[in-house]
Design a protein around this motif. Structure first.
Motif, mmCIF file in Angstrom:
data_model
loop_
_atom_site.group_PDB
_atom_site.id
_atom_site.type_symbol
_atom_site.label_atom_id
_atom_site.label_comp_id
_atom_site.label_asym_id
_atom_site.label_seq_id
_atom_site.Cartn_x
_atom_site.Cartn_y
_atom_site.Cartn_z
ATOM 1 N N ASN A 102 -59.546 37.469 69.769
ATOM 2 C CA ASN A 102 -58.538 37.613 70.818
ATOM 3 C C ASN A 102 -57.357 36.693 70.534
ATOM 4 O OD1 ASN A 102 -60.204 39.434 72.246
ATOM 5 N ND2 ASN A 102 -61.282 37.727 73.252
ATOM 6 N N GLN A 103 -56.193 37.075 71.049
ATOM 7 C CA GLN A 103 -54.996 36.269 70.822
ATOM 8 C C GLN A 103 -55.162 34.909 71.496
ATOM 9 O OE1 GLN A 103 -52.357 37.163 68.854
ATOM 10 N NE2 GLN A 103 -53.587 38.973 68.358
ATOM 11 N N PRO A 104 -55.100 33.824 70.722
ATOM 12 C CA PRO A 104 -55.327 32.487 71.320
ATOM 13 C C PRO A 104 -54.305 32.132 72.394
ATOM 14 C CG PRO A 104 -55.496 32.397 68.930
ATOM 15 C CD PRO A 104 -54.933 33.732 69.264
ATOM 16 N N GLU A 160 -56.930 28.140 78.406
ATOM 17 C CA GLU A 160 -57.040 26.783 77.887
ATOM 18 C C GLU A 160 -56.178 26.559 76.650
ATOM 19 O OE1 GLU A 160 -60.260 29.346 76.103
ATOM 20 O OE2 GLU A 160 -59.425 28.978 78.116
ATOM 21 N N PHE A 161 -55.232 27.414 76.381
ATOM 22 C CA PHE A 161 -54.461 27.326 75.130
ATOM 23 C C PHE A 161 -53.697 26.007 75.046
ATOM 24 C CE2 PHE A 161 -50.351 28.011 72.956
ATOM 25 C CZ PHE A 161 -50.827 28.172 71.663
ATOM 26 N N LEU A 162 -52.895 25.645 76.046
ATOM 27 C CA LEU A 162 -52.110 24.410 75.986
ATOM 28 C C LEU A 162 -53.011 23.177 75.905
ATOM 29 C CD1 LEU A 162 -49.192 25.124 78.498
ATOM 30 C CD2 LEU A 162 -49.121 25.072 75.988
ATOM 31 N N VAL A 212 -52.546 21.223 67.002
ATOM 32 C CA VAL A 212 -52.045 22.457 66.394
ATOM 33 C C VAL A 212 -52.977 23.600 66.775
ATOM 34 C CG1 VAL A 212 -53.277 21.987 64.234
ATOM 35 C CG2 VAL A 212 -51.366 23.609 64.251
ATOM 36 N N CYS A 213 -52.382 24.801 66.961
ATOM 37 C CA CYS A 213 -53.208 25.964 67.301
ATOM 38 C C CYS A 213 -52.439 27.246 66.999
ATOM 39 C CB CYS A 213 -53.602 25.929 68.776
ATOM 40 S SG CYS A 213 -54.756 27.253 69.240
ATOM 41 N N LEU A 214 -53.143 28.231 66.428
ATOM 42 C CA LEU A 214 -52.557 29.564 66.247
ATOM 43 C C LEU A 214 -52.289 30.172 67.623
ATOM 44 C CD1 LEU A 214 -51.864 31.948 64.271
ATOM 45 C CD2 LEU A 214 -54.204 32.740 64.680
ATOM 46 N N GLU A 215 -51.062 30.668 67.831
ATOM 47 C CA GLU A 215 -50.703 31.215 69.142
ATOM 48 C C GLU A 215 -50.819 32.739 69.182
ATOM 49 O OE1 GLU A 215 -47.180 30.751 72.523
ATOM 50 O OE2 GLU A 215 -46.876 29.988 70.493
ATOM 51 N N THR A 216 -50.183 33.449 68.216
ATOM 52 C CA THR A 216 -50.252 34.915 68.165
ATOM 53 C C THR A 216 -50.395 35.364 66.725
ATOM 54 O OG1 THR A 216 -47.842 35.151 68.012
ATOM 55 C CG2 THR A 216 -48.806 35.194 70.231
ATOM 56 N N ALA A 217 -50.961 36.563 66.543
ATOM 57 C CA ALA A 217 -51.088 37.179 65.218
ATOM 58 C C ALA A 217 -50.985 38.692 65.399
ATOM 59 C CB ALA A 217 -52.408 36.790 64.551
ATOM 60 N N VAL A 218 -49.842 39.251 65.030
ATOM 61 C CA VAL A 218 -49.578 40.688 65.164
ATOM 62 C C VAL A 218 -49.683 41.324 63.789
ATOM 63 C CG1 VAL A 218 -47.914 42.426 65.923
ATOM 64 C CG2 VAL A 218 -48.073 40.243 67.129
ATOM 65 N N VAL A 219 -50.375 42.486 63.724
ATOM 66 C CA VAL A 219 -50.642 43.150 62.443
ATOM 67 C C VAL A 219 -49.825 44.423 62.336
ATOM 68 C CG1 VAL A 219 -52.398 44.240 61.018
ATOM 69 C CG2 VAL A 219 -52.950 42.176 62.321
ATOM 70 N N SER A 220 -49.241 44.645 61.164
ATOM 71 C CA SER A 220 -48.558 45.900 60.818
ATOM 72 C C SER A 220 -49.059 46.319 59.456
ATOM 73 C CB SER A 220 -47.034 45.704 60.808
ATOM 74 O OG SER A 220 -46.385 46.884 60.373
ATOM 75 N N ILE A 263 -47.333 29.679 65.480
ATOM 76 C CA ILE A 263 -48.183 28.495 65.595
ATOM 77 C C ILE A 263 -47.497 27.513 66.539
ATOM 78 C CG2 ILE A 263 -49.264 26.592 64.343
ATOM 79 C CD1 ILE A 263 -49.058 28.372 61.806
ATOM 80 N N ARG A 264 -48.273 26.932 67.438
ATOM 81 C CA ARG A 264 -47.747 25.928 68.361
ATOM 82 C C ARG A 264 -48.324 24.559 67.971
ATOM 83 N NH1 ARG A 264 -43.618 26.017 72.053
ATOM 84 N NH2 ARG A 264 -44.289 28.132 72.658
#
Length: 290
Positions: free
Chosen positions: A154-156, A161-163, A171-179, A187-188
């Motif tokens: 799932n999108q982190p 609890e992301f923040l 550091v944390c991966l925020e979104t990952a979109v695939v094409s 990354i935040r």
């Protein structure tokens, strides 16, 4: 021998006699030499007309204009210009109803004809089946070669609890979109130092080979305590179906390095092909009669 003097000047004896009905013609050499109406002197012409005819009625303006027109027509003929074409016959249009015919041909289809579809020749159906088989095979080959990635997480950034996770591990991966075979992610990181180095380490063959991809700062993303970075990675198009792309995120500041590897599981993307379930292999699917 004596000669009688009739009281006429002597010079008259040298002039030939003329008939009683013959008038004396006074010729004007300058007028006789004129070759065009445009060259005629009006005063001399009137004087000559009085001597010859007793009046000047023949010298009306319309006579002169008529002569000029004649001269222009002659010059056109000498130039070889063609005369205007003769008028052609106008075409006429007649409608069917004027001839007693119908303007439209109406065909009524009965229920019996609607229930019985048209008959298609066997050779036509055979050609359609052969073309459909060739198209189906080519489409299958294209589909089998087409690959795409699907994230297995799932999108982190959408988690509650992301923040808190960003502040905990920096550091944390925020979104990952695939094409297709390309991954576009963000990354935040915590704003711990002005100098930051953020990157992505990834593999597509279970870490037999790995790659480090740099990121770029997203302008205007800072909220005072965190910053955002973006990245793009593309996996090989010839990956085997079922193969996996794994990645983790690295954040470096002077004197310290932080990682986000999804709690030791890494962020995983699986490779798929389009499959054949949506492709109809029946040529009869082309025909539908209602």
């Amino acid at each position: 021998m004596s000669t009688e003097n009739c009281g006429e000047p002597a010079v008259n004896h040298c002039k030939p006699k003329r008939k009683a009905d013959q008038k004396e013609v006074v010729a004007d050499k300058e007028v006789n030499d004129v070759t065009s109406f445009d060259e005629i002197d009006q005063e001399k012409a009137e004087e000559t007309a009085r001597k010859l005819f007793g009046d000047t009625s023949y010298l009306l303006p319309e006579h002169a204009e008529r002569g000029k027109t004649h001269q222009r027509s002659k010059s056109l003929r000498e130039a070889g210009e063609k005369p205007p074409p003769s008028p052609t016959r106008r075409k006429s249009v007649r409608f069917a109803d004027a001839l007693g015919l119908e303007l439209a041909d109406v065909k009524v289809i009965t229920n019996a004809e609607r229930e019985r579809p048209p008959e298609i020749p066997a050779q036509v159906l055979q050609g359609l089946r052969r073309s459909h088989e060739e198209l189906t095979e080519a489409t299958k080959q294209f589909i089998e070669k087409h690959r795409y990635l699907t994230p297995l997480f799932n999108q982190p950034g959408s988690a509650r609890e992301f923040l808190g996770k960003v502040f905990t591990q920096a550091v944390c991966l925020e979104t990952a979109v695939v094409s297709d075979m390309t991954i576009l992610g963000t990354i935040r990181v915590r704003n711990l130092h002005f100098e930051k180095k953020v990157g992505v380490r990834w593999t597509y063959n279970e870490w037999k080979l790995c790659f480090d991809t740099p990121t770029e700062y997203v302008h205007g993303s800072s909220d005072g305590t965190t910053d955002k970075f973006s990245f793009t990675i593309t996996a090989p198009n010839n990956m085997e179906v079922g193969g996996k792309v794994e990645l983790c995120v690295r954040f470096e500041i002077p004197g310290n390095t932080f990682w986000d590897n999804n709690q030791g599981q890494n962020y995983v993307f699986e490779c798929y092909s389009q499959g054949h379930s949506t492709l109809s292999t029946s040529p009869d699917s082309y025909w539908s009669f209602t």
